[in-house]
Scaffold this motif. Sequence first.
Motif, PDB file in Angstrom:
ATOM      1  N   HIS A   4      47.624  92.977  -4.436  1.00  0.00           N
ATOM      2  CA  HIS A   4      47.531  94.108  -3.509  1.00  0.00           C
ATOM      3  C   HIS A   4      48.856  94.392  -2.848  1.00  0.00           C
ATOM      4  CE1 HIS A   4      42.945  93.670  -3.027  1.00  0.00           C
ATOM      5  NE2 HIS A   4      43.236  94.688  -3.810  1.00  0.00           N
ATOM      6  N   ILE A   5      49.500  93.305  -2.438  1.00  0.00           N
ATOM      7  CA  ILE A   5      50.765  93.485  -1.735  1.00  0.00           C
ATOM      8  C   ILE A   5      51.759  94.203  -2.624  1.00  0.00           C
ATOM      9  CG2 ILE A   5      52.719  92.265  -0.728  1.00  0.00           C
ATOM     10  CD1 ILE A   5      50.720  90.145   0.215  1.00  0.00           C
ATOM     11  N   ALA A  56      53.546  93.771   2.904  1.00  0.00           N
ATOM     12  CA  ALA A  56      54.284  94.717   2.066  1.00  0.00           C
ATOM     13  C   ALA A  56      55.433  95.368   2.826  1.00  0.00           C
ATOM     14  CB  ALA A  56      53.329  95.794   1.535  1.00  0.00           C
ATOM     15  N   MET A 113      50.953  97.866  -2.832  1.00  0.00           N
ATOM     16  CA  MET A 113      51.321  98.586  -1.613  1.00  0.00           C
ATOM     17  C   MET A 113      52.817  98.769  -1.499  1.00  0.00           C
ATOM     18  SD  MET A 113      48.833  97.265   1.320  1.00  0.00           S
ATOM     19  CE  MET A 113      47.569  96.288   0.594  1.00  0.00           C
ATOM     20  N   LYS A 114      53.507  97.753  -1.883  1.00  0.00           N
ATOM     21  CA  LYS A 114      54.968  97.871  -1.826  1.00  0.00           C
ATOM     22  C   LYS A 114      55.438  99.037  -2.654  1.00  0.00           C
ATOM     23  CE  LYS A 114      57.116  93.546  -0.670  1.00  0.00           C
ATOM     24  NZ  LYS A 114      57.277  92.212  -1.219  1.00  0.00           N
ATOM     25  N   PHE A 127      44.136 104.640  -3.737  1.00  0.00           N
ATOM     26  CA  PHE A 127      44.435 103.373  -3.091  1.00  0.00           C
ATOM     27  C   PHE A 127      43.452 103.078  -1.957  1.00  0.00           C
ATOM     28  CE2 PHE A 127      46.855 101.724   0.612  1.00  0.00           C
ATOM     29  CZ  PHE A 127      47.029 100.427   0.198  1.00  0.00           C
ATOM     30  N   LYS A 165      46.835  92.559   6.895  1.00  0.00           N
ATOM     31  CA  LYS A 165      47.819  91.520   6.603  1.00  0.00           C
ATOM     32  C   LYS A 165      48.628  91.880   5.361  1.00  0.00           C
ATOM     33  CE  LYS A 165      47.229  87.061   5.225  1.00  0.00           C
ATOM     34  NZ  LYS A 165      46.430  85.826   5.211  1.00  0.00           N
ATOM     35  N   GLU A 166      47.914  92.354   4.351  1.00  0.00           N
ATOM     36  CA  GLU A 166      48.605  92.716   3.114  1.00  0.00           C
ATOM     37  C   GLU A 166      49.602  93.849   3.329  1.00  0.00           C
ATOM     38  OE1 GLU A 166      44.781  91.484   0.368  1.00  0.00           O
ATOM     39  OE2 GLU A 166      45.429  93.577   0.449  1.00  0.00           O
ATOM     40  N   GLY A 195      44.075  83.341   8.155  1.00  0.00           N
ATOM     41  CA  GLY A 195      45.506  83.115   8.250  1.00  0.00           C
ATOM     42  C   GLY A 195      46.075  82.450   7.004  1.00  0.00           C
ATOM     43  N   ASP A 238      46.766  82.176   3.423  1.00  0.00           N
ATOM     44  CA  ASP A 238      46.609  83.031   2.254  1.00  0.00           C
ATOM     45  C   ASP A 238      47.064  82.232   1.060  1.00  0.00           C
ATOM     46  OD1 ASP A 238      49.061  85.354   3.643  1.00  0.00           O
ATOM     47  OD2 ASP A 238      48.971  83.204   3.661  1.00  0.00           O
ATOM     48  N   LEU A 267      53.835 101.706  -3.375  1.00  0.00           N
ATOM     49  CA  LEU A 267      53.529 102.934  -2.658  1.00  0.00           C
ATOM     50  C   LEU A 267      54.579 103.239  -1.604  1.00  0.00           C
ATOM     51  CD1 LEU A 267      49.722 103.024  -1.909  1.00  0.00           C
ATOM     52  CD2 LEU A 267      51.090 104.744  -3.071  1.00  0.00           C
ATOM     53  N   ILE A 268      54.906 102.209  -0.864  1.00  0.00           N
ATOM     54  CA  ILE A 268      55.842 102.421   0.229  1.00  0.00           C
ATOM     55  C   ILE A 268      57.220 102.732  -0.313  1.00  0.00           C
ATOM     56  CG2 ILE A 268      57.014 101.248   2.122  1.00  0.00           C
ATOM     57  CD1 ILE A 268      54.282  99.833   2.578  1.00  0.00           C
ATOM     58  N   GLN A 297      44.582  84.807  14.119  1.00  0.00           N
ATOM     59  CA  GLN A 297      44.702  84.054  12.862  1.00  0.00           C
ATOM     60  C   GLN A 297      45.725  84.683  11.933  1.00  0.00           C
ATOM     61  OE1 GLN A 297      40.795  83.803  11.098  1.00  0.00           O
ATOM     62  NE2 GLN A 297      40.101  82.269  12.558  1.00  0.00           N
ATOM     63  N   ILE A 298      45.744  85.985  11.895  1.00  0.00           N
ATOM     64  CA  ILE A 298      46.617  86.602  10.900  1.00  0.00           C
ATOM     65  C   ILE A 298      47.962  87.040  11.448  1.00  0.00           C
ATOM     66  CG2 ILE A 298      44.695  87.402   9.452  1.00  0.00           C
ATOM     67  CD1 ILE A 298      45.361  90.243  10.555  1.00  0.00           C
ATOM     68  N   ARG A 325      47.458 108.061  -3.241  1.00  0.00           N
ATOM     69  CA  ARG A 325      47.041 107.305  -2.070  1.00  0.00           C
ATOM     70  C   ARG A 325      45.550 107.335  -1.871  1.00  0.00           C
ATOM     71  NH1 ARG A 325      51.492 106.583   2.090  1.00  0.00           N
ATOM     72  NH2 ARG A 325      53.127 106.389   0.550  1.00  0.00           N
ATOM     73  N   ARG A 381      48.942  81.374  16.214  1.00  0.00           N
ATOM     74  CA  ARG A 381      48.252  80.079  16.172  1.00  0.00           C
ATOM     75  C   ARG A 381      48.334  79.363  17.501  1.00  0.00           C
ATOM     76  NH1 ARG A 381      44.907  79.585  12.105  1.00  0.00           N
ATOM     77  NH2 ARG A 381      45.657  81.056  10.553  1.00  0.00           N
ATOM     78  N   SER A 426      45.282  88.959  -3.409  1.00  0.00           N
ATOM     79  CA  SER A 426      46.024  89.482  -2.284  1.00  0.00           C
ATOM     80  C   SER A 426      47.473  89.783  -2.674  1.00  0.00           C
ATOM     81  CB  SER A 426      45.963  88.454  -1.158  1.00  0.00           C
ATOM     82  OG  SER A 426      46.671  88.903  -0.053  1.00  0.00           O
ATOM     83  N   ASP A 475      57.910 104.286  -2.936  1.00  0.00           N
ATOM     84  CA  ASP A 475      57.928 105.685  -3.365  1.00  0.00           C
ATOM     85  C   ASP A 475      58.597 106.580  -2.344  1.00  0.00           C
ATOM     86  OD1 ASP A 475      56.686 105.094  -5.624  1.00  0.00           O
ATOM     87  OD2 ASP A 475      54.717 105.906  -5.095  1.00  0.00           O
ATOM     88  N   GLU A 476      58.355 106.209  -1.091  1.00  0.00           N
ATOM     89  CA  GLU A 476      58.814 107.066  -0.004  1.00  0.00           C
ATOM     90  C   GLU A 476      60.324 107.144   0.054  1.00  0.00           C
ATOM     91  OE1 GLU A 476      56.475 107.640   3.089  1.00  0.00           O
ATOM     92  OE2 GLU A 476      55.171 107.736   1.328  1.00  0.00           O
ATOM     93  N   GLN A 477      60.923 106.006  -0.220  1.00  0.00           N
ATOM     94  CA  GLN A 477      62.362 105.974  -0.002  1.00  0.00           C
ATOM     95  C   GLN A 477      63.132 106.799  -1.011  1.00  0.00           C
ATOM     96  OE1 GLN A 477      61.122 102.403   1.156  1.00  0.00           O
ATOM     97  NE2 GLN A 477      60.961 103.814   2.865  1.00  0.00           N
TER      98      GLN A 477
END
Lengths: 261, 396, 326, 307, 424
Positions: free
Chosen positions: D295-296, A206, D299-300, A139, A201-202, D285, D287, D302-303, A222-223, A136, A242, D292, D305-307
């Motif tokens: 990245h998602i 996730a 991150m997924k 990261f 947002k990312e 807003g 995307d 990583l998350i 916006q996000i 982490r 929005r 990106s 991993d927890e489960q």
Amino acid sequence: MTNSEPAASAEPTGGTATVDTRDLVVEVRDVTAGYLPGVNILNGCSLTARDGELIGIIGPNGAGKSTLLKAIFGLVKVREGGIYLQGDEITNQKANKLVSKGVGFVPQTNNVFPSLTIQENLEMGIFQKPKDLKHRLEFVVDIFPELGKRLAQRAGSLSGGERQMVAMSRALMMGPHVLLLDEPSAGLSPVRQDEAFLRVKEINRAGVTTIMVEQNARRCLQICDRGYVLDQGRDAYEGPGRELLNDPKVIGLYLGTLGQD
Amino acid sequence: STGGTTPEESEEPADTGDALAIEAGERDLTLKVGTILPQSGTLAFLGPPEEAGVALAAEEINEADAGIQVEVVYRDSGDTTTDIATVSVTDLLSQDVSAIIGAASSGVSFTVIDQITSAGVVHFSPANTSPDFTDYDDNGLYFRTAPSDLLQGEVLGNLIAEDGASTLGLLVLNDPYGTGLAAATTEAFEAAGGEVVAEELFNTGDSNFDAQLSAINASNPDAVAVITFDEAKVVVPALVGAGYPGEQLYFVDGNLADYSADFAPGLVAGAKGTLPGPELEASFEDRMLGVDPNLDSFSYGPESYDALMLIALAAYAANSTAGEDIGAYLQQVSGGSGDGETVTTFADAAALLAEGSQIDFDGASGPITLDENGDPTEATIGIYEYEDDNTYTRIG
Amino acid sequence: MDWIQIFSNAAQELISPTTAAYALAALGLAIHFGYTGLLNFGQAGFMALGAYGFAISTLTFGFPVWASVLVGIGASIVFALILGIPTLRLRADYLAIVTIAAAEILRLIFTTNTFDDVTGSASGLQGYKGGIAAMNPIPDGTYGFGPFTYNAYDWWIRILGWTVVILAALFTWSIMRSPWGRVIKGIREDEDAVRALGKNVYSYKMQSLILGGVFGTLAGMIFIMPRAVVPANYQTSLTFFIYAILLLGGAATILGPIVGSMIFWVLLSFFSGFMARAVEAGWLPFMTQVQAGQLRFILVGVAIMLLVVFRPQGIFGNKKELSFVR
Amino acid sequence: MSDNATPTTPVKTTGLHVGEAGPGCKKVDPIIIADGVKRTFGGLTAVDVAHVEIPRGAITALIGPNGAGKTTFFNLLTGFDKPDEGKWEFDGRSLAHVPAYRVARMGLIRTFQLTKALGLLTVLDNMKLGAKGQSGENLFRSVFPFFWRSQEDEIEAKAKEILARFKLDAKQEDYAASLSGGQRKLLEMARALMSDPTLVMLDEPMAGVNPALTQSLLDHILDLKSQGMTVLFVEHDMHMVRHIADWVIVMAEGKIVAEGDPHEVMRDPAVIDAYLGAHHDTDLGDDDDPESVEHIHAMKELIDDEQ
Amino acid sequence: MLLGLLVSALTLSGIAASPAMADEGGTDSQAEEFEYFFSGNVKYNDEPLEGVSIAVSGNGFEAETETDENGQWTLGVPEKEAYELTLDEDTLPEGVIVEDGQSTIDAEFGLTKRKSVNFFLGEGQRVTTDYGAQVLIRVVNGLNFGLLLALAAIGLSLIFGTTGLSNFAHAEMITFGALMMLTFSNMLGLPVWLAILIAIALSAGLGWTLDAGLWKPLRKRGVGLIPLMIVSIGLSLALRYTFQFFYGGSTRQLPGATLPREIVLGPILLSWIDVASMATSVIVLLAVAYFLLRTRIGKATRAVSDNSPLAAASGIDVDRVIRIVWVLGGALAGLSGILWAYFRPGVSWDMGFQILLLVFAAVTLGGLGTAFGALVGSLIVGLFIEVSTLWLPSDMKYVGALLVLILVLLFRPQGILGRRERIG
Ligand SMILES: Nc1ncnc2c1ncn2[C@@H]1O[C@H](COP(=O)(O)OP(=O)(O)OP(=O)(O)O)[C@@H](O)[C@H]1O
Ligand SMILES: Nc1ncnc2c1ncn2[C@@H]1O[C@H](COP(=O)(O)OP(=O)(O)OP(=O)(O)O)[C@@H](O)[C@H]1O
Ligand SMILES: [Mg+2]
Ligand SMILES: [Mg+2]
């Protein structure tokens, strides 16, 4: 885990009895809370966040936004009403218990440990799961390269923006399921602000349910999937980001016209 | 030993004409006396034998049933840090005591002497040794049985010189007691041709004496006089442990105690010490133990005993329990202003007084005789030596 | 048990000069700690300066009363300046230790045998009361009613002591509601912020240190009127007791220190009388007289604790302030 | 509740500089001149300003990435920190070795980025403390209210007026400790304005302040400028900088890297690159650019991993 | 019965006093006739001389005697007046030189009936420790004392570091360890090692109890730090007098505490206890530093001290961390109390209170809340106390250390190892 998509349609303002397929992750039900005896800061405030949603909260200074987050996180005593996490009541639970349940929180002020180094600050973020540290850390350092160069510097000597980065990173280290952010962008330079919003947002995409308080209201709306406008301890408006962004009333009262150009 | 307690021909009797008349006849008096002795604080270890001495005297006076009954009210003097003595005195004065016995520390006595004597009450300390009390403006109401430091110091200085020491180190508690005694010791020792090569002072409440001990050790004197209170329990093992021979130590009344439970065997074997008072009769010690079985020291017990005895006798002689009257007769019954008959028990003394004759009371702490300042003029100073088991016996 | 006596003895403490002295010293601390936020743990040192300043000028130099008082005040101002220069830059907790150290240094200097001629070393000084007694306008005799019956000198020092206390309290009250007091309170909260607004923080802190110190010095003079000057009186525990009094009454209040001092002494006297009599009456069979003396301090300690536990803001303190302390 | 803000177009002051606009350029009427000011922390050089001048009677924005040294520079200018070397002057007077309170008395008032509210003073008292030249702040005069009573009333009136502008009037009797984060920022700034400073240095005054309120406060600042006050502020909100700044100075890694008119400076590619970022002025807003998405995924993992 | 008793009187008031004392050797037949005595020693270069004749004259009285095998003599005189004592140089052994005037001494009685007069001839070589060695000894003692202070300080520093509390009752936690040791070794007769373990365990228990019973509830009520400090002052008072209540006011020794020092290193004498206590201090200090800087709980400790709500928000169980610190602090205080009782040596009800100020000074000097700071500060305080008395009167020995504290803070307001806070 369901992948989140922006809410398909606007929900009726102020409505709580909505039908949605996704489960309610956080539910704040008519909460009354305050600091001093006899003075309520939140007056029957309600909020819901569904799994994977990104919620934005805006409102004037002193409206009770931070208080609401603190109340969810058990740092302010809830006097009436209840707070639920995935259906379980968590009203007034100890903060460290909530962390074990996967809730992360970045406070608005005093959000770093000044005498700890940056690295130690980040380690504290992952206090309950020390073995994931390395993973982490990489990261987080990837998101804020400034921090990576300075891991041994004491957080107390950091600039305002650098502190804010540390605070954000600390919360990201937790890998929470629900993330409560209190003005994460304050004090960041524009490029870092944008980055922070994008990351939020990312993270949310996730699968992390995120509730974010912001004064950089335009960016926030916006996000986010849905926004709440808090005024005087009550949720005054609610709707898709929005929609609020373009609502003339909201603009007049809360957003101003400065950023409109 | 009983020898030497009789006044010698050299004793110049004060003008017999000074002596107030003593009214013959029966008495029916109830005397209320308060004590402010240390129950708490840094001098608290001195409290129990002193209170026991007072209690023993009270018991004997009441048993004598000579027409005077004594009631004692015990209050705490604390130490100088807590300022409790003034509260205790207020309490005692409110109970209309005729006399207050205490305090152990000169500092505490100074704190309350005005309060007591301005109320017309006798202030009688069994342990104060500060010279400043002698001329204190006390309305003639301050008295003490503790022998002067000058006396003990001279005996100690001579003793050390006579033992052949040419150099002396002093470890001294910086308080009126310690510095006074040290000065007298130094004077006597230097007059005998010796030299004091180290005089190290420490303050009440000091915890660590290494610096002082290093200084003494460094000057390597033939003898070391340890002029302290309870601190000796810390100082002596540290000093001997650092290589100074235990048999070259000299103790004083503040710390001459049974160290068998505390020190390694032989630690102070051969060390000597001085202690005012005739050799305590075993029976007196037993009587004290009868009052308080937990006593492990008798320091100032005899002086406290005598204090109450004298107060009671003065009251008896005056046939009054007013503080001023007692004060007027105190010197006289101690033998300080007349050639009264020597007596050693309350019953005998009371009997003589009842006949209207003068007495000279000699108590447990020696042939006490008070002068017109209320100070004792006579004292017996004993010399003691430690044995292998760290207990001491009288050798002179 | 003679309750009347216990209570009347306790009541005497209400107006005793010692109570006045503690009240005044605590008022000085209120200025330091309550209003300015200076954690001065050396108030005993200021009191010692008052006591010694007065006694030494009277005894060694033969000064009249007014000059002796001025010498004491002057000494405390000098002490405050010397103490303040290195310490006023320190964080509160550092300041606390340094002021303890400074007060202890003073006490050790008064105690050491090296200056025996002037200070009387450990036995201290006495015989300086003549001047004050000579100023006594009350004719000789005993006056009063009930437990409050004293001779002329005792009344005189009570009147003097409490007059000073009342004047000091009025003075403090008036300056604390002025803009000066506002600056002082601002410094307590955040001195950098006050500095940024153009106030000479250092100078204000120094003024506060001197003012509270002078109160302490006057308290030291009142303190020695009914007793003698004994260096061991001025140990750190004296400061501790004064802090207890201050918090008992409320740190940033005017009446707090005064009422706190009264309560402290009344309680001490009450415990004292009660414990001793309880043992005499055989109520505490497992305890000796000597132990009863010690139990009193245990009770005082526990009382201080309970006080903070149940009324952390003190009697006159503002409860609201408490929810913001960190 | 809030004034319905119609953006007034502010009058920009122009013609501030002499010669070409660039780092360290001369000003027509500088109020602050700093020369070779340098401050290091261990190995890190936080501030290393070769030359800079702040124009009088204008609003100057100091911008730059996080950790550029802006706050440290503020600290140096106002006497809260001491530079390793360098000299700087205010209004023609050198400020080296001048203690902070004296700098403030000369009319140079600053605010703090991490707010310093005086917690156990009421909001109103916080404000009153800001006023300068109070005769009641002298210990001897403070005892006699007639020396300061009338001045106190004036100060109070003024404080209330400013508080109302800052929307803090409802809170004036509350302890400052009970303010929210944004309210503290407001109080900090309002308090600085109490003393009618010649130059006010605001460190991120609007971070955390609601945009609608920001807008009305900017008008107030413009007002003050028109009365002759000089403003130097640090801010990351570019809308605001563009809106009111007459001049912009860009700092990076301790150095002044650019200076000039706000609109021009913000078009400078170097500034955009280092400070404003590529996403500036775009809507976040919309995307999903490939980065990106990547990245998602990370991150997924990583998350999960927890489960 | 005159023998073996010395009675004297103050002449000030015009009353003189009674019999005399005689010592073991020097009594001769004269003693029975006279009431006042001169006695003394004759030594040459610290060796007693036998058979030297001493004469007394004055007030129309003359007499003579000889020294015995210990070089001692006694002479009785009839009056308490001034006399002249003369040593007969002819009776001295070969080679003994008497300087001019050394052989005659004028002597006068003081308050008592006995007067010592010594003839110390020759140079009287006294072996004193030279200055360098003295400094060395002081330095070693200072280090030793400093390490002990550090051990006592570290618990205080830990607790301060985690809770921000200046715990004045720490003194009593130190005393508690020593008293428990006393109870279990002296009173209950357990072996030393077992008693030490029990004492430390109970001290840890005290830490636990204090936190559970007092500090945690107070924290829950949100009581500020200064009121908490006052609570600790009250607690200190209550505990201290409780100790006196149960253990009395006098000093006692632990088993083995009064054994002599037997490790000789040049001029320095150390006992095994000294060595053990120094070693323990160093090891424990290193361990605590490691704990704070490297372990997870240690870091959490510092996090809690920095910002406990945030620590809670990071998932740290603040109460548990503080509890651990109290237990650890209690154990360390207890251990330091035991070592202190051996080092000093002696156990008394106020032994902790006596060093509290020094401990605080040490912690402050080093920089509040830093573990190494406590060590550095303690060493400096220890050294200054020991070394400064080479110049200062010894009853002012703490003055030096306290002055250093003030002076150091003049130049480093944050303490030696402390860090300055950032402004703005
Ligand atoms: N006391 C200190 N010790 C060490 N480094 C410091 C100290 N103070 C500041 N720094 C460093 O100096 C650099 C400049 O800090 P400064 O606060 O001036 O930045 P800034 O420009 O105000 O940033 P921001 O916009 O984030 O507030 C930063 O990298 C910071 O970490
Ligand atoms: N510790 C406190 N004690 C008392 N009142 C408080 C406290 N903290 C906040 N308040 C009050 O509660 C109200 C709401 O504060 P809160 O911090 O929730 O505002 P906010 O909406 O987050 O504002 P901002 O945008 O300025 O951060 C404010 O009026 C504030 O004065
Ligand atoms: Mg907020
Ligand atoms: Mg900054």
